[in-house]
Design a protein around this motif. Structure first.
Motif, PDB file in Angstrom:
ATOM      1  N   ARG A  44       0.977  -1.050  -0.218  1.00  0.00           N
ATOM      2  CA  ARG A  44      -0.166   0.104  -0.213  1.00  0.00           C
ATOM      3  C   ARG A  44       1.055   1.295  -0.205  1.00  0.00           C
ATOM      4  O   ARG A  44       1.056   2.125   1.254  1.00  0.00           O
ATOM      5  N   PRO A  45       1.323   1.722  -1.147  1.00  0.00           N
ATOM      6  CA  PRO A  45       2.513   2.548  -1.052  1.00  0.00           C
ATOM      7  C   PRO A  45       1.462   4.134  -0.575  1.00  0.00           C
ATOM      8  O   PRO A  45       1.139   4.054  -1.130  1.00  0.00           O
ATOM      9  N   PRO A  46       2.078   4.928   0.440  1.00  0.00           N
ATOM     10  CA  PRO A  46       1.592   5.869   1.032  1.00  0.00           C
ATOM     11  C   PRO A  46       1.824   7.190   0.214  1.00  0.00           C
ATOM     12  O   PRO A  46       0.614   7.792  -0.203  1.00  0.00           O
ATOM     13  N   HIS A  47       2.375   7.329  -1.028  1.00  0.00           N
ATOM     14  CA  HIS A  47       2.850   8.151  -2.196  1.00  0.00           C
ATOM     15  C   HIS A  47       2.056   8.627  -3.254  1.00  0.00           C
ATOM     16  O   HIS A  47       2.149   8.729  -4.141  1.00  0.00           O
ATOM     17  N   ARG A  48       1.404   6.828  -3.298  1.00  0.00           N
ATOM     18  CA  ARG A  48       0.573   6.398  -5.101  1.00  0.00           C
ATOM     19  C   ARG A  48      -0.353   5.816  -5.349  1.00  0.00           C
ATOM     20  O   ARG A  48      -0.857   5.861  -3.802  1.00  0.00           O
ATOM     21  N   GLU A  49      -0.822   5.725  -5.749  1.00  0.00           N
ATOM     22  CA  GLU A  49      -2.528   6.054  -5.720  1.00  0.00           C
ATOM     23  C   GLU A  49      -2.255   4.064  -5.875  1.00  0.00           C
ATOM     24  O   GLU A  49      -1.404   3.430  -5.583  1.00  0.00           O
ATOM     25  N   THR A  50      -3.265   3.651  -5.511  1.00  0.00           N
ATOM     26  CA  THR A  50      -3.495   2.123  -5.400  1.00  0.00           C
ATOM     27  C   THR A  50      -3.663   1.235  -6.584  1.00  0.00           C
ATOM     28  O   THR A  50      -3.798   1.609  -7.379  1.00  0.00           O
ATOM     29  N   PRO A  51      -2.748   0.219  -6.618  1.00  0.00           N
ATOM     30  CA  PRO A  51      -2.116  -0.815  -7.963  1.00  0.00           C
ATOM     31  C   PRO A  51      -3.384  -1.210  -8.538  1.00  0.00           C
ATOM     32  O   PRO A  51      -4.237  -1.460  -7.745  1.00  0.00           O
ATOM     33  N   GLN A  52      -4.110  -1.592  -9.489  1.00  0.00           N
ATOM     34  CA  GLN A  52      -4.843  -1.802 -10.719  1.00  0.00           C
ATOM     35  C   GLN A  52      -4.703  -3.535 -10.241  1.00  0.00           C
ATOM     36  O   GLN A  52      -6.056  -3.781 -10.309  1.00  0.00           O
ATOM     37  N   VAL A  53      -3.412  -3.739 -10.083  1.00  0.00           N
ATOM     38  CA  VAL A  53      -3.801  -5.319  -9.860  1.00  0.00           C
ATOM     39  C   VAL A  53      -3.424  -5.648  -9.132  1.00  0.00           C
ATOM     40  O   VAL A  53      -2.979  -5.256  -7.980  1.00  0.00           O
ATOM     41  N   SER A  54      -3.838  -6.820  -8.322  1.00  0.00           N
ATOM     42  CA  SER A  54      -3.542  -7.664  -6.956  1.00  0.00           C
ATOM     43  C   SER A  54      -1.989  -7.913  -6.749  1.00  0.00           C
ATOM     44  O   SER A  54      -1.390  -8.036  -7.749  1.00  0.00           O
TER      45      SER A  54
END
Length: 216
Positions: A44-54
């Protein structure tokens, strides 16, 4: 006998991992004569959008990408933690396993480096590692004021001169490949091919699992 391998660390969402990531990693590994360069997919990267895939799918793609490529490795510790992927936690975890003497080299891009003062407990990072900044020819912005004293005190001109287990900053000049994960996701969403932008094994995985299609 103490473990004194030289270990590089390269974190990211890798959504998906592509040839730009891999080429940068390999160049730095050779320049610094690293025994290992570990790619660390973030949960869960604090500075990035939630990744698209699992997370499991991103991990699988990175594992496929580095298979048989020395000295690249995969380290999944951030995916095993049920909280945001703070780099300081990763470094403390690694130090607990490897001891205090193993040289660690944290690779960050220029933009990420400029954002360092927003990172969780960022002032403590150099207690655990060296920071290697991947500098692009088009990165003409100056480092923020919060980093200037740190750079004056800790930077070395030659990356090969980094000494000890950590505590210094060096810049590696790179001409990155003109490819990004954002671009790759957009191309796939349009139903077009990303062959030669990602390793063949990653492409096969994306196609087999129908990842990044517009319906996802």
């Amino acid at each position: 006998m103490k473990d004194c391998r030289r270990i590089g660390l390269f974190g990211g969402t890798f959504d998906p991992v592509h040839i730009g990531h891999l080429r940068s990693a390999l160049e730095v590994a050779e320049l610094l004569e690293l025994d290992e360069l570990r790619l660390l997919p973030s949960a869960r990267p604090p500075h990035r959008e939630t990744p698209q895939v699992s997370a499991a799918q991103r991990l699988a793609m990175v594992e496929l990408a580095v298979q048989g490529v020395e000295p690249l490795r995969v380290d999944d510790r951030e995916l095993r933690r049920d909280k945001p992927s703070y780099t300081i936690d990763t470094l403390e975890s690694l130090r607990g396993e490897l001891g205090e003497q193993v040289p660690l080299y944290l690779l960050v891009g220029w933009d990420a480096f400029c954002g360092l003062p927003t990172w969780h407990r960022w002032e403590e990072l150099l207690e655990h590692c060296h920071i290697v900044v991947l500098q692009r020819p088009d990165a003409d912005s100056e480092a923020p004021e919060a980093l200037r004293d740190l750079l004056a005190a800790r930077s070395v001109a030659d990356p090969a001169a980094l000494s000890g287990a950590g505590g210094q900053i060096a810049f590696v000049w790179q001409t990155p490949l003109a490819v990004s994960a954002t671009q790759i996701r957009a191309v796939l969403a349009q139903g077009r091919s990303v062959r030669f932008l990602v390793p063949d094994a990653v492409l096969n995985y994306i196609e087999a699992h129908g990842l990044y299609r517009a319906s996802n």
